[in-house]
Design an enzyme around this catalytic site. Structure first.
Site, PDB file in Angstrom:
ATOM      1  N   GLN A 198       0.833  -1.199   0.000  1.00 24.99           N
ATOM      2  CA  GLN A 198       0.000   0.000   0.000  1.00 24.99           C
ATOM      3  C   GLN A 198       0.866   1.247   0.000  1.00 24.99           C
ATOM      4  OE1 GLN A 198      -3.584   0.687   1.489  1.00 24.99           O
ATOM      5  NE2 GLN A 198      -3.166   2.545   2.578  1.00 24.99           N
ATOM      6  N   THR A 199       0.511   2.230  -0.833  1.00 22.57           N
ATOM      7  CA  THR A 199       1.271   3.480  -0.791  1.00 22.57           C
ATOM      8  C   THR A 199       0.380   4.693  -1.032  1.00 22.57           C
ATOM      9  OG1 THR A 199       3.165   4.688  -1.652  1.00 22.57           O
ATOM     10  CG2 THR A 199       1.975   3.357  -3.228  1.00 22.57           C
ATOM     11  N   ARG A 200       0.788   5.800  -0.421  1.00 21.43           N
ATOM     12  CA  ARG A 200       0.139   7.094  -0.668  1.00 21.43           C
ATOM     13  C   ARG A 200       1.168   8.050  -1.255  1.00 21.43           C
ATOM     14  NH1 ARG A 200      -1.064   9.117   4.803  1.00 21.43           N
ATOM     15  NH2 ARG A 200       0.055   7.334   5.590  1.00 21.43           N
ATOM     16  N   HIS A 204      10.384   5.883  -3.229  1.00 22.23           N
ATOM     17  CA  HIS A 204      11.825   6.073  -3.229  1.00 22.23           C
ATOM     18  C   HIS A 204      12.472   4.709  -3.001  1.00 22.23           C
ATOM     19  CE1 HIS A 204      11.115  10.285  -3.512  1.00 22.23           C
ATOM     20  NE2 HIS A 204      10.348  10.264  -2.440  1.00 22.23           N
ATOM     21  N   HIS A 207      11.111   2.301  -0.330  1.00 19.74           N
ATOM     22  CA  HIS A 207       9.841   1.648  -0.700  1.00 19.74           C
ATOM     23  C   HIS A 207      10.091   0.558  -1.739  1.00 19.74           C
ATOM     24  CE1 HIS A 207       8.808   5.986   0.176  1.00 19.74           C
ATOM     25  NE2 HIS A 207       8.224   5.336   1.171  1.00 19.74           N
ATOM     26  N   GLY A 292       4.784  -2.654   7.164  1.00 20.59           N
ATOM     27  CA  GLY A 292       6.055  -2.118   7.633  1.00 20.59           C
ATOM     28  C   GLY A 292       5.905  -1.505   9.014  1.00 20.59           C
ATOM     29  N   ARG A 293       6.832  -0.643   9.360  1.00 15.86           N
ATOM     30  CA  ARG A 293       6.706   0.084  10.630  1.00 15.86           C
ATOM     31  C   ARG A 293       5.619   1.137  10.504  1.00 15.86           C
ATOM     32  NH1 ARG A 293      10.870   0.997  14.836  1.00 15.86           N
ATOM     33  NH2 ARG A 293      11.915  -1.002  14.910  1.00 15.86           N
ATOM     34  N   ASP A 294       4.876   1.367  11.580  1.00 13.61           N
ATOM     35  CA  ASP A 294       3.881   2.449  11.618  1.00 13.61           C
ATOM     36  C   ASP A 294       2.843   2.358  10.520  1.00 13.61           C
ATOM     37  OD1 ASP A 294       4.871   3.890  13.836  1.00 13.61           O
ATOM     38  OD2 ASP A 294       6.534   4.609  12.602  1.00 13.61           O
ATOM     39  N   HIS A 295       2.426   1.178  10.152  1.00 13.01           N
ATOM     40  CA  HIS A 295       1.441   1.039   9.076  1.00 13.01           C
ATOM     41  C   HIS A 295       0.144   1.755   9.469  1.00 13.01           C
ATOM     42  CE1 HIS A 295      -0.170  -1.150   5.495  1.00 13.01           C
ATOM     43  NE2 HIS A 295      -1.295  -0.882   6.102  1.00 13.01           N
ATOM     44  N   ALA A 296      -0.277   2.684   8.613  1.00 11.47           N
ATOM     45  CA  ALA A 296      -1.563   3.390   8.799  1.00 11.47           C
ATOM     46  C   ALA A 296      -1.681   4.114  10.135  1.00 11.47           C
ATOM     47  CB  ALA A 296      -2.742   2.455   8.611  1.00 11.47           C
TER      48      ALA A 296
END
Ligand SMILES: [Zn+2]
Length: 392
Positions: A198-200, A204, A207, A292-296
């Site tokens: 998932q990406t917003r 880079h 990612h 990943g870390r801190d997802h959402a």
């Protein structure tokens, strides 16, 4: 029989978008009904229902499903469901609706009719209670909490028929893929195990590294963009898409990565949101979700690994789409390559770290962007975008 993971809930996909042939007639009928105004988040949920991303839901939740999803992360029938999908109204509007009445679902801003619903239930909700469970906080500075607190005090539940997907299909064209379409595409490519990423943001190298780790252990990676309402300062989807495509075309083998977008609006519910992201991806045909870390997450409401750990608390069979838990990724000068927080033993000072603010600064002022941070093809597209901003 498909080799892909089956849709959530044990049955077939359940897209609630009416057939093209029936939509005109449904709309004409809906125009004679009372109009119920929807917020942007509710509209996003309606579109998700329309495309089948919320399979097996048949509409907006009634009281028992709402309560069970809030407290126990399940529907009243026991099916796993971690975030309530609801439609709220001010009491003054709700009082004018009868149980059993058909209503038209309309965009509160434009008045456009997007769907039709049978009101099966009206119920009052305890918003503090909902937020405490779903967001683990009632702090109104949390953007997800703030939206719930602004909602009307009465929920209406019942089955919906979606009439329109708004501007999405025309605006995003090939990027706007529905679960039936992604499943067909995965099958065409012979993919069985698919990892969703998932990406917003434009991607880079950190990612890219995450997506490649995912692709190493599956048949392919599905790069899935959030197309719902943007925050001020976000890069427009069209620019993001070109930047991501430049990365795929230049740094991935053919047939290993696909990008698409979907109409979700973020709730920033951290762990609970990671769970619903996985549920949704199961409907799209993905066996895995990169977490990943801190997802959402947002601010410091959640621990960096909470969204990974929450998957371990689920019961057997709750969710077939599994997390690919990956630590933070970065370029390490001592390792002389991309590395992760899990395996790189070196101190932070050897890691390349560029904040969002610093990135914007480098791109808009024409400063050199380190090749260890971002690919030149990606940088060129972002530079052109930031350059065009200055000229407006
Ligand atoms: Zn290192």
């Amino acid at each position: 029989m498909s080799d892909l993971v089956p849709p959530h809930g044990g049955g077939s996909l359940r897209p609630l978008l009416g057939s093209l042939a029936s939509r005109g007639e449904t709309l004409r009928r809906a125009e004679r009904l009372k109009k119920v105004p929807m917020t942007s988040r509710e509209i996003s949920d309606l579109f998700m229902l329309g495309m089948g991303a919320y399979t097996p839901l048949a509409g907006f939740m009634g009281h028992d499903d709402w309560r069970a999803s809030v407290t126990d992360m399940r529907l009243a029938d026991g099916t796993f469901w971690p975030i309530p999908i609801t439609l709220s109204l001010a009491r003054s509007i709700a009082d004018g609706l009868a149980v059993g009445e058909e209503v038209a679902l309309a965009d509160a801003e434009t008045g456009e009719i997007l769907g039709q619903m049978v009101v099966r239930e009206k119920y009052t909700i305890d918003r503090d209670f909902e937020c405490r469970h779903v967001f683990r906080t009632t702090d109104s500075r949390h953007p997800g909490v703030e939206k719930v607190m602004r909602q009307g005090e009465v929920n209406i539940g019942g089955p919906v028929v979606v009439i329109s997907e708004g501007e999405y299909p025309a605006k995003y064209k090939e990027l706007y893929l529905r679960p039936e379409e992604t499943r067909a595409e995965f099958e065409r490519r012979g993919w069985k195990q698919v990892a969703a990423f998932q990406t917003r943001n434009p991607m880079h190298r950190s990612h890219e590294h995450l997506a490649k780790i995912a692709a190493e252990v599956t048949d392919g990676v599905f790069i899935h963009q959030v197309l719902g309402k943007l925050k001020a300062g976000d890069i427009p989807a069209e620019v993001r898409t070109r930047a991501i495509q430049a990365m795929i075309d230049n740094y991935f083998k053919p047939n290993i990565a696909i990008q698409a977008g979907y109409p979700i609006e973020m709730r920033y519910a951290g762990p609970r949101e990671a769970l619903i992201h996985a549920l949704i991806r199961q409907n799209f045909g993905c066996s895995h979700l990169v977490v990943g870390r801190d997802h959402a997450g947002v601010g410091s409401y959640y621990g960096p690994l909470d969204a990974q750990h929450v998957f371990d608390e689920l019961w057997e069979g709750a969710l077939l789409c599994k997390p690919l838990k990956i630590d933070v990724t970065f370029y390490c000068y001592k390792c002389a390559g991309m590395a992760t927080g899990k395996t790189c033993p070196h101190d932070h000072k050897h890691h390349l770290s560029v904040s969002g603010t610093r990135q914007r600064e480098m791109l808009s002022k024409g400063e050199e962007v380190p090749a260890e941070f971002s690919r030149p093809e990606v940088v060129a597209i972002l530079r052109e975008y930031y350059g065009s901003l200055g000229k407006e």
